[in-house]
Design an enzyme around this catalytic site. Structure first.
Site, PDB file in Angstrom:
ATOM      1  N   TRP A 167       5.409  10.738  -3.013  1.00  0.00           N
ATOM      2  CA  TRP A 167       4.743  11.957  -3.472  1.00  0.00           C
ATOM      3  C   TRP A 167       3.218  11.832  -3.485  1.00  0.00           C
ATOM      4  CZ3 TRP A 167       1.890  10.114  -7.341  1.00  0.00           C
ATOM      5  CH2 TRP A 167       2.379   9.011  -8.025  1.00  0.00           C
ATOM      6  N   ASN A 168       2.683  10.596  -3.403  1.00  0.00           N
ATOM      7  CA  ASN A 168       1.224  10.467  -3.588  1.00  0.00           C
ATOM      8  C   ASN A 168       0.424  10.984  -2.390  1.00  0.00           C
ATOM      9  OD1 ASN A 168       2.072   8.252  -2.099  1.00  0.00           O
ATOM     10  ND2 ASN A 168       0.635   6.830  -3.034  1.00  0.00           N
ATOM     11  N   GLY A 244       7.306   3.390  -0.520  1.00  0.00           N
ATOM     12  CA  GLY A 244       7.672   3.580  -1.927  1.00  0.00           C
ATOM     13  C   GLY A 244       7.633   2.248  -2.650  1.00  0.00           C
ATOM     14  N   GLU A 266       6.718   0.000   3.598  1.00  0.00           N
ATOM     15  CA  GLU A 266       5.341  -0.020   3.071  1.00  0.00           C
ATOM     16  C   GLU A 266       5.498   0.147   1.573  1.00  0.00           C
ATOM     17  OE1 GLU A 266       2.340   1.087   1.423  1.00  0.00           O
ATOM     18  OE2 GLU A 266       2.202   2.897   2.669  1.00  0.00           O
TER      19      GLU A 266
HETATM   20  C1  SIN Z   1      -3.500   5.458   2.356  1.00  0.00           C
HETATM   21  O1  SIN Z   1      -3.001   5.779   3.425  1.00  0.00           O
HETATM   22  O2  SIN Z   1      -4.705   5.270   2.252  1.00  0.00           O
HETATM   23  C2  SIN Z   1      -2.689   5.258   1.106  1.00  0.00           C
HETATM   24  C3  SIN Z   1      -1.250   5.350   1.334  1.00  0.00           C
HETATM   25  C4  SIN Z   1      -0.421   4.929   0.165  1.00  0.00           C
HETATM   26  O3  SIN Z   1      -0.837   4.898  -0.968  1.00  0.00           O
HETATM   27  O4  SIN Z   1       0.755   4.625   0.421  1.00  0.00           O
END
Ligand code: SIN
EC number: 1.2.1.16
Length: 496
Positions: A167-168, A244, A266
């Site tokens: 969700w972020n 996640g 990731e």
């Molecule tokens: C990012 O792409 O800079 C952050 C991605 C994440 O927090 O998984």
């Protein structure tokens, strides 16, 4: 506390293209409303933003069958350059609708409108990047050790991919995965985050408008974990890409082993952010502001532990605190906000617990430190000093706007403390000494380094971790290969 008036109804009706706000699943090439729905909350007000279709096991099964059909009928017969053109059209549509997409993203996630717009552009950058990468996917010609024999390799799509995202980054984590999958020629079944499914649904609508054959993308929102597990166990799925938590990633890896699927993970981070005595302190503060308070501290690459060398610690702490004072916490859509809410109540509680634990063991609040008496899932941007390795913040990812400052004496100490974690996603440090920059960059056990910068994310930069932060690289020249198999072709007896 009584809920505030919803102002999202107004924001949605003011979208230039209100049709982008979609609440249905997208299965077998059709928007598919389900009778069962689940609530989506707007973090800025803690009120219900909408209800999205809740997919069951048979929806996932249908979506997987349909994606297999698309894989066989469409992807087996397209060229990389055709796929590249479709991705370019999709990129153009995302850019043309960026303002609307940013409003939707801000509503469901809480991040401020400028940050949300930044994420939409970041999301589009993966589509345009992989539109180009699609056509630069080369095989090899290998000198054979057998006479009269030619040995070559080709890259083939792995097959149907399951995409499970957090969700972020409701838009960018989708495109960072499906950009390369589609470029490689793989159809995808997506389980978007149950907190923030709207960005994914809007992006899917634009993908179909761009001309991507409908069955190549399937979107199944759900709250039903058992149903979603079909994506991990079905023999028809060839690859899983998940972003996640480490806990869930490990479960997925175990489940996926049943059918030996390809897996990219990731996962969580616990990024060290080291400031050496010889650093440019203003640059270090700027870096910390970006990589600590971006998305209100809810990124996997957030600085989680700030290690500051003794001599520079007072100046760094004072300057960081001054900067944090200027952050304006407020609703994502409010023009004056520079710091949005957290995603939900549990996220607020976690930051609170980390602060309380640190205080009980002797840390000091420089600024912030509590959830304000305000609607929505807010926590004040916080700086703690006097933090030590026995505190929970040194071990666990806070995922919130808390900057805990630890002090250290020597370079060796900093490296030892920074590496004292099972995670290894990102690491940052600041120093003007070129020798030190090279040394520390090599010694930090992480997948990504930011030296004299807090910004490490870009479509061309390989994204991914080591240790329990997962495996596989996203974006960059390596991202496409995650969705491809290399086949070797030996042709013998050429002159017979
Ligand atoms: C990012 O792409 O800079 C952050 C991605 C994440 O927090 O998984």
């Amino acid at each position: 506390m009584a809920p505030t008036t919803n102002y999202h109804t107004n924001a949605i009706s003011k979208l230039k293209n209100p049709a982008l706000f979609i609440q249905d699943a997208f299965i077998d090439g059709k928007w598919t409303p389900k009778e069962k729905k689940f609530d989506i909350y707007e973090p800025s007000t803690a009120t219900v933003l909408g209800q999205v279709s809740d997919c069951a096991l048979d929806d996932f099964q249908q979506a997987i069958f349909s994606a297999v059909e698309a894989q066989e009928t469409y992807f087996e017969s397209t060229t990389a350059s055709q796929r590249g053109s479709l991705l370019r059209k999709w990129n153009d549509l995302i850019l043309a609708n960026a303002d609307d997409l940013a409003v939707i993203l801000s509503l469901e996630n809480g991040k401020t409108l400028p940050e949300a717009k930044g994420e939409v552009l970041y999301a589009a950058s993966f589509i345009s990047w992989f539109a180009e990468e699609a056509t630069r996917s080369y095989g090899a010609s290998i000198p054979s050790s057998t006479p009269h024999t030619t040995l070559t390799t080709v890259r083939e799509p792995v097959g149907v991919c399951a995409i499970i995202t957090p969700w972020n980054f409701p838009a960018a984590m989708i495109t960072r995965k499906i950009g390369p999958a589609l470029a490689a020629g793989c159809s995808v079944v997506i389980k978007p985050p149950s907190e923030t499914p709207y960005s994914c649904l809007a992006l899917t609508k634009l993908a179909i408008e761009a001309g991507l054959p409908p069955k190549t993308i399937q979107v199944c929102p759900t709250k039903d974990r058992q149903a979603a597990a079909e994506l991990i166990t079905s023999p028809l799925i060839s690859k899983i890409s998940f972003t996640g938590s480490t806990e869930v990633g490990k479960k997925f890896a175990q489940l996926a082993a049943g059918t030996l699927k390809r897996v990219s993970l990731e996962l969580g981070g616990n990024a060290p952010f080291i400031v050496f005595d010889d650093a440019d302190v203003d640059l270090a503060v700027e870096g910390a502001m970006f990589c600590k308070y971006r998305c209100s501290g809810q990124t996997c690459v957030c600085a989680n532990r700030l290690y500051v060398q003794k001599g520079i610690a007072p100046a760094f702490t004072a300057k960081l605190t001054e900067k944090v004072k200027t952050l304006q916490m407020g609703s994502g859509l409010d023009k004056s906000s520079t710091q949005g809410p957290l995603v939900n109540r549990a996220a607020v509680d976690k930051v609170h617990q980390h602060v309380q634990d640190a205080l009980s063991r002797g840390a000091k609040i420089e600024i912030g430190g509590k959830a304000p008496d305000k609607h929505g899932f807010f926590f004040e941007p916080t700086v703690l000093s006097g933090v030590t390795q026995d505190m929970v913040v040194s071990k666990e990812e806070t995922f919130g706007p808390l900057a805990p400052i630890f002090q250290f004496e020597t370079e060796q100490d900093a490296i030892r403390l920074a590496n004292d974690t099972e995670f290894g996603l990102a690491g940052y440090f600041f120093s003007k000494d070129v020798g030190r920059v090279m040394r520390v960059a090599h010694k930090l056990k992480v997948g990504m380094i930011g030296a004299n910068t807090g910004k490490i994310s870009a479509p061309e930069a390989p994204f991914g971790g080591v240790k329990e932060s997962g495996y596989g690289k996203e974006g960059s020249l390596y991202g496409l290969a995650e969705y491809q198999n290399i086949k070797s072709i030996t042709i013998g007896n050429l002159d017979k």
